[in-house]
Design a protein around this motif. Structure first.
Motif, PDB file in Angstrom:
ATOM      1  N   GLN A  91       0.814  -1.221   0.000  1.00  0.00           N
ATOM      2  CA  GLN A  91       0.000   0.000   0.000  1.00  0.00           C
ATOM      3  C   GLN A  91       0.846   1.269   0.000  1.00  0.00           C
ATOM      4  O   GLN A  91       0.718   2.108   0.897  1.00  0.00           O
ATOM      5  N   PRO A  92       1.681   1.427  -1.009  1.00  0.00           N
ATOM      6  CA  PRO A  92       2.575   2.593  -1.035  1.00  0.00           C
ATOM      7  C   PRO A  92       1.952   3.837  -1.666  1.00  0.00           C
ATOM      8  O   PRO A  92       2.625   4.862  -1.764  1.00  0.00           O
ATOM      9  N   LEU A  93       0.701   3.748  -2.107  1.00  0.00           N
ATOM     10  CA  LEU A  93       0.121   4.877  -2.837  1.00  0.00           C
ATOM     11  C   LEU A  93      -0.440   5.940  -1.905  1.00  0.00           C
ATOM     12  O   LEU A  93      -1.019   5.638  -0.863  1.00  0.00           O
ATOM     13  N   LYS A  94      -0.252   7.195  -2.346  1.00  0.00           N
ATOM     14  CA  LYS A  94      -0.868   8.326  -1.644  1.00  0.00           C
ATOM     15  C   LYS A  94      -1.638   9.139  -2.682  1.00  0.00           C
ATOM     16  O   LYS A  94      -1.354   9.071  -3.882  1.00  0.00           O
ATOM     17  N   TYR A  95      -2.601   9.910  -2.223  1.00  0.00           N
ATOM     18  CA  TYR A  95      -3.513  10.594  -3.136  1.00  0.00           C
ATOM     19  C   TYR A  95      -3.629  12.072  -2.800  1.00  0.00           C
ATOM     20  O   TYR A  95      -3.804  12.435  -1.633  1.00  0.00           O
ATOM     21  N   LEU A  96      -3.565  12.898  -3.839  1.00  0.00           N
ATOM     22  CA  LEU A  96      -3.835  14.331  -3.698  1.00  0.00           C
ATOM     23  C   LEU A  96      -5.155  14.626  -4.397  1.00  0.00           C
ATOM     24  O   LEU A  96      -5.382  14.177  -5.536  1.00  0.00           O
TER      25      LEU A  96
END
Lengths: 194, 194
Positions: free
Chosen positions: A44-49
């Motif tokens: 789960q390395p994803l980040k969201y803007l």
């Protein structure tokens, strides 16, 4: 809508009713779909803007390249631009290897957008440095994919592919045509596999 | 099921009722969902191999690595193995760049599998050479991803993540626990982005 209907409806849209406001809650719900989707080794390395105001959307737009095959079209005109964006970042403090996590996440988000009456386009052709400078994105984040979202105003038609030509095109009524390979072409077998 | 329900239900499953036969028509319908999904520059370089007989499934199984975090578990025992596989190949005669096309395609397929009462697991940890030799896969195809499919017999539970530990685990009743980061952790903003 069942999944087939959702997927059929989930065409890449590039022209929108820019006056349509997308609620921040809607964007968060879309990210939640991505959050609950598969991730390689569950890292789960994803980040969201998230972006949903005209002022912020204007900051993203110049960093995007639109519809490579439509050589005479510089991208959506004012009034037809996306009214929301989700930028998918890879957090390198978690892993340097993102695999296809952002593809999985993006598909969940786009299907959710369609279900919510929206549409959009996954954009990988990004002016990375411009966007990083504009948003002051720290070096530990890799910019992976931008999802442009809005209320679609264009009709997208799936055509059968001819002579292997995959280039999408627009007809005189601005309908967007996308040639897709047929099922017999993509399902293959080798003499020895069954 | 709406999309949220589908995505919630779409857990990575690794134990199945191996006696459950998956119709070849079902596999073809799943590939059709992938076929109609987005592809970078619409190149559509993916090809699919389908397997649904015990004899053919046995040829795939030895090339797969299962559940890296479960060190004492060599993978599903006979009787609990997948009864179908879809192998996603990248056709290098179309392009050498597959981007996240296979992630998008895999997510469409797995969601379709859940809707059809099946479940499964995306597997990227593959013994490439063994599989290529076994199936005589020509060099022009890259082996991208294997989707193991079947009728799930295990319960998968989503837990809140603790101390950043992403490792899934099994409890004494063989329920599979998957820690997921919460929404507040994955949606980020920088001082300057809005």
């Amino acid at each position: 809508m069942n999944l087939k209907e959702l997927i059929n409806k989930n065409r890449s849209n590039r022209r929108f009713d820019e006056s349509h406001h997308i609620d921040i809650k809607t964007l968060k719900k879309l990210v939640d779909l991505a959050r609950l989707s598969a991730s390689g080794a569950n890292r789960q390395p994803l980040k969201y803007l998230l972006f949903n105001t005209p002022e912020n959307c204007e900051r993203i737009f110049p960093s995007l390249a639109w519809a490579g095959y439509l050589k005479d079209w510089p991208g959506p005109a004012t009034g037809e631009r996306p009214s929301g964006y989700i930028i998918i970042l890879g957090d390198k403090s978690v892993t340097e290897v993102f695999g296809v996590d952002h593809g999985i996440a993006a598909q969940s988000i786009m299907l959710g957008a369609v279900e919510a009456g929206l549409g959009g386009c996954m954009i990988a052709s990004i002016k990375h440095k411009d966007l990083r400078d504009e948003l002051k994105i720290p070096a530990k984040f890799e910019i992976l994919l931008i999802l442009a979202l809005g209320k679609p105003i264009e009709k997208v038609v799936i055509d059968e592919i001819k002579n292997g030509d995959v280039k999408y095109w627009r007809d005189s009524e601005k309908n967007h045509h996308v040639p897709k390979r047929n099922l017999d072409e993509v399902i293959i077998s080798f003499q020895t596999d069954n």
